[in-house]
Design a protein around this motif. Structure first.
Motif, PDB file in Angstrom:
ATOM      1  N   ARG A  52      65.076  37.552  15.280  1.00 37.39           N
ATOM      2  CA  ARG A  52      65.422  38.787  14.575  1.00 37.39           C
ATOM      3  C   ARG A  52      65.728  39.907  15.570  1.00 37.39           C
ATOM      4  O   ARG A  52      66.658  40.697  15.373  1.00 37.39           O
ATOM      5  CB  ARG A  52      64.281  39.197  13.647  1.00 37.39           C
ATOM      6  N   CYS A  53      64.943  39.987  16.639  1.00 38.42           N
ATOM      7  CA  CYS A  53      65.215  41.002  17.661  1.00 38.42           C
ATOM      8  C   CYS A  53      66.546  40.730  18.342  1.00 38.42           C
ATOM      9  O   CYS A  53      67.289  41.661  18.676  1.00 38.42           O
ATOM     10  CB  CYS A  53      64.081  41.032  18.681  1.00 38.42           C
ATOM     11  N   LYS A  54      66.856  39.463  18.545  1.00 37.99           N
ATOM     12  CA  LYS A  54      68.146  39.112  19.134  1.00 37.99           C
ATOM     13  C   LYS A  54      69.285  39.507  18.210  1.00 37.99           C
ATOM     14  O   LYS A  54      70.377  39.872  18.672  1.00 37.99           O
ATOM     15  CB  LYS A  54      68.181  37.608  19.418  1.00 37.99           C
ATOM     16  N   ASP A  55      69.025  39.475  16.886  1.00 39.29           N
ATOM     17  CA  ASP A  55      70.033  39.890  15.913  1.00 39.29           C
ATOM     18  C   ASP A  55      70.124  41.406  15.778  1.00 39.29           C
ATOM     19  O   ASP A  55      70.950  41.911  15.006  1.00 39.29           O
ATOM     20  CB  ASP A  55      69.718  39.280  14.539  1.00 39.29           C
ATOM     21  N   GLY A  56      69.244  42.117  16.466  1.00 44.97           N
ATOM     22  CA  GLY A  56      69.292  43.574  16.425  1.00 44.97           C
ATOM     23  C   GLY A  56      68.289  44.212  15.489  1.00 44.97           C
ATOM     24  O   GLY A  56      68.250  45.430  15.343  1.00 44.97           O
ATOM     25  N   ILE A  57      67.446  43.412  14.837  1.00 40.90           N
ATOM     26  CA  ILE A  57      66.421  43.936  13.928  1.00 40.90           C
ATOM     27  C   ILE A  57      65.126  44.061  14.720  1.00 40.90           C
ATOM     28  O   ILE A  57      64.467  43.062  15.009  1.00 40.90           O
ATOM     29  CB  ILE A  57      66.215  43.007  12.711  1.00 40.90           C
ATOM     30  N   LEU A  63      60.102  44.320  10.237  1.00 37.92           N
ATOM     31  CA  LEU A  63      59.696  42.982  10.654  1.00 37.92           C
ATOM     32  C   LEU A  63      58.325  42.612  10.098  1.00 37.92           C
ATOM     33  O   LEU A  63      58.065  41.452   9.777  1.00 37.92           O
ATOM     34  CB  LEU A  63      59.687  42.891  12.182  1.00 37.92           C
ATOM     35  N   LEU A  64      57.446  43.608   9.973  1.00 38.95           N
ATOM     36  CA  LEU A  64      56.126  43.345   9.397  1.00 38.95           C
ATOM     37  C   LEU A  64      56.258  42.869   7.958  1.00 38.95           C
ATOM     38  O   LEU A  64      55.584  41.922   7.529  1.00 38.95           O
ATOM     39  CB  LEU A  64      55.270  44.613   9.461  1.00 38.95           C
ATOM     40  N   ALA A  65      57.135  43.526   7.189  1.00 41.06           N
ATOM     41  CA  ALA A  65      57.345  43.114   5.801  1.00 41.06           C
ATOM     42  C   ALA A  65      57.911  41.697   5.728  1.00 41.06           C
ATOM     43  O   ALA A  65      57.519  40.897   4.861  1.00 41.06           O
ATOM     44  CB  ALA A  65      58.282  44.101   5.102  1.00 41.06           C
ATOM     45  N   ILE A  84      56.600  45.527  21.614  1.00 39.60           N
ATOM     46  CA  ILE A  84      56.820  46.363  22.796  1.00 39.60           C
ATOM     47  C   ILE A  84      57.247  45.494  23.972  1.00 39.60           C
ATOM     48  O   ILE A  84      58.184  45.807  24.707  1.00 39.60           O
ATOM     49  CB  ILE A  84      55.540  47.161  23.143  1.00 39.60           C
ATOM     50  N   ASN A  85      56.561  44.371  24.151  1.00 43.97           N
ATOM     51  CA  ASN A  85      56.929  43.451  25.235  1.00 43.97           C
ATOM     52  C   ASN A  85      58.249  42.749  24.936  1.00 43.97           C
ATOM     53  O   ASN A  85      59.072  42.533  25.830  1.00 43.97           O
ATOM     54  CB  ASN A  85      55.832  42.410  25.439  1.00 43.97           C
ATOM     55  N   LEU A  86      58.465  42.410  23.670  1.00 41.10           N
ATOM     56  CA  LEU A  86      59.665  41.675  23.299  1.00 41.10           C
ATOM     57  C   LEU A  86      60.913  42.530  23.466  1.00 41.10           C
ATOM     58  O   LEU A  86      61.949  42.045  23.923  1.00 41.10           O
ATOM     59  CB  LEU A  86      59.546  41.198  21.846  1.00 41.10           C
ATOM     60  N   ARG A  87      60.814  43.790  23.111  1.00 41.66           N
ATOM     61  CA  ARG A  87      61.979  44.676  23.238  1.00 41.66           C
ATOM     62  C   ARG A  87      62.369  44.908  24.689  1.00 41.66           C
ATOM     63  O   ARG A  87      63.506  45.244  24.997  1.00 41.66           O
ATOM     64  CB  ARG A  87      61.691  46.015  22.568  1.00 41.66           C
ATOM     65  N   GLY A  88      61.394  44.715  25.586  1.00 39.31           N
ATOM     66  CA  GLY A  88      61.684  44.925  26.994  1.00 39.31           C
ATOM     67  C   GLY A  88      62.405  43.760  27.633  1.00 39.31           C
ATOM     68  O   GLY A  88      62.825  43.839  28.783  1.00 39.31           O
ATOM     69  N   CYS A  89      62.537  42.651  26.918  1.00 37.69           N
ATOM     70  CA  CYS A  89      63.217  41.475  27.456  1.00 37.69           C
ATOM     71  C   CYS A  89      64.691  41.534  27.084  1.00 37.69           C
ATOM     72  O   CYS A  89      65.032  41.649  25.907  1.00 37.69           O
ATOM     73  CB  CYS A  89      62.597  40.180  26.906  1.00 37.69           C
ATOM     74  N   ASP A  90      65.563  41.458  28.072  1.00 38.28           N
ATOM     75  CA  ASP A  90      66.998  41.494  27.800  1.00 38.28           C
ATOM     76  C   ASP A  90      67.455  40.240  27.081  1.00 38.28           C
ATOM     77  O   ASP A  90      68.296  40.281  26.188  1.00 38.28           O
ATOM     78  CB  ASP A  90      67.777  41.641  29.113  1.00 38.28           C
ATOM     79  N   GLN A  91      66.900  39.095  27.484  1.00 37.72           N
ATOM     80  CA  GLN A  91      67.285  37.836  26.867  1.00 37.72           C
ATOM     81  C   GLN A  91      66.017  37.068  26.528  1.00 37.72           C
ATOM     82  O   GLN A  91      65.563  36.220  27.292  1.00 37.72           O
ATOM     83  CB  GLN A  91      68.162  37.010  27.823  1.00 37.72           C
ATOM     84  N   PRO A  92      65.457  37.368  25.386  1.00 37.60           N
ATOM     85  CA  PRO A  92      64.211  36.690  25.014  1.00 37.60           C
ATOM     86  C   PRO A  92      64.429  35.192  24.832  1.00 37.60           C
ATOM     87  O   PRO A  92      65.445  34.767  24.288  1.00 37.60           O
ATOM     88  CB  PRO A  92      63.838  37.355  23.683  1.00 37.60           C
TER      89      PRO A  92
END
Length: 229
Positions: A52-57, A63-65, A84-92
């Motif tokens: 989802r984060c890769k998709d921009g969400i 995301l909690l919902a 917080i950690n996940l958003r800091g990764c350019d390519q999770p």
């Protein structure tokens, strides 16, 4: 300094655990496969969150919902720390989907296909694609349950032959057991009558007997059987 055994006694920990913490050269070593960190309540949802984060969400509330709708029972704070950690990764790196519990897989196999949700049907198919043996188990298990539901005793011989030549040792053993009591099994899968009611009453009597720890005489047991709901 304070010794390992003193610390262990004060904290109520095993000395080996205290020594492992004290001698660790890097805190990250404690988080590895042999460390003491517990599985996170988020583990089964990390793959979904990463996608989802890769998709921009990336919104915590949104995301909690979404993961709560998928069964997440943890708090928002746990999710926020992970994001917080996940958003800091350019390519999770996407984590592989977790393997569902064996109880869930068994339920999906034994339940009629029409009663499965689209999500469960897709998940079962994904697992079958990964494990060819699971395809065999699914087909044979559903084939036998169909015989039971439809009183298809006439097709029992064909099912047993298929099971006997299959690759699953447990199912071959089950088929061999059916051969040993063939007439009774065939009758049970053909006739409308059943001993289920008798078996149910026998189990109820055994339960009442166990509740009295074998100390009641037959008269009291008889009264409990007659008066029990």
């Amino acid at each position: 300094g304070v010794g390992v055994y003193v610390i262990a006694r004060r904290l109520g920990l095993d000395p080996k655990t205290v020594r492992r913490y004290a001698e660790a050269a890097d805190p990250d070593l404690l988080l590895g496969p042999n460390g003491t960190a517990r599985d996170s309540i988020l583990d089964r949802y990390k793959g979904y969150l990463q996608q989802r984060c890769k998709d921009g969400i990336t919104g915590t509330t949104e995301l909690l919902a979404e993961i709560r709708a998928r069964g997440y029972r943890g708090g928002e704070r746990t999710l926020r720390r992970y994001l917080i950690n996940l958003r800091g990764c350019d390519q999770p790196t996407l984590a592989p989907p977790p393997v569902p519990p064996a109880r869930d897989i068994t339920g999906w196999i034994m339940r009629p296909d029409g009663k499965l949700t689209e999500e469960h049907r897709a998940e079962l198919q994904r697992l079958c694609d990964l494990c060819p043996d699971l395809v065999t188990i699914r087909d044979l298990a559903r084939g036998f349950t169909d015989l039971v539901r439809t009183l298809g005793g006439a097709h029992l011989e064909a099912w047993v032959k298929q099971a006997e030549h299959g690759a699953i040792a447990e199912i071959r053993s089950f088929a061999a057991g059916l051969r040993k009591d063939w007439d009774a099994v065939t009758a049970g899968l053909t006739m409308q009558w059943s001993s289920g009611a008798v078996e149910g009453n026998v189990n109820r009597i055994k339960m009442l007997k166990r509740q009295m720890y074998g100390r009641a005489n037959p008269d009291l047991l008889r009264r409990r059987i007659l008066l029990a709901d």
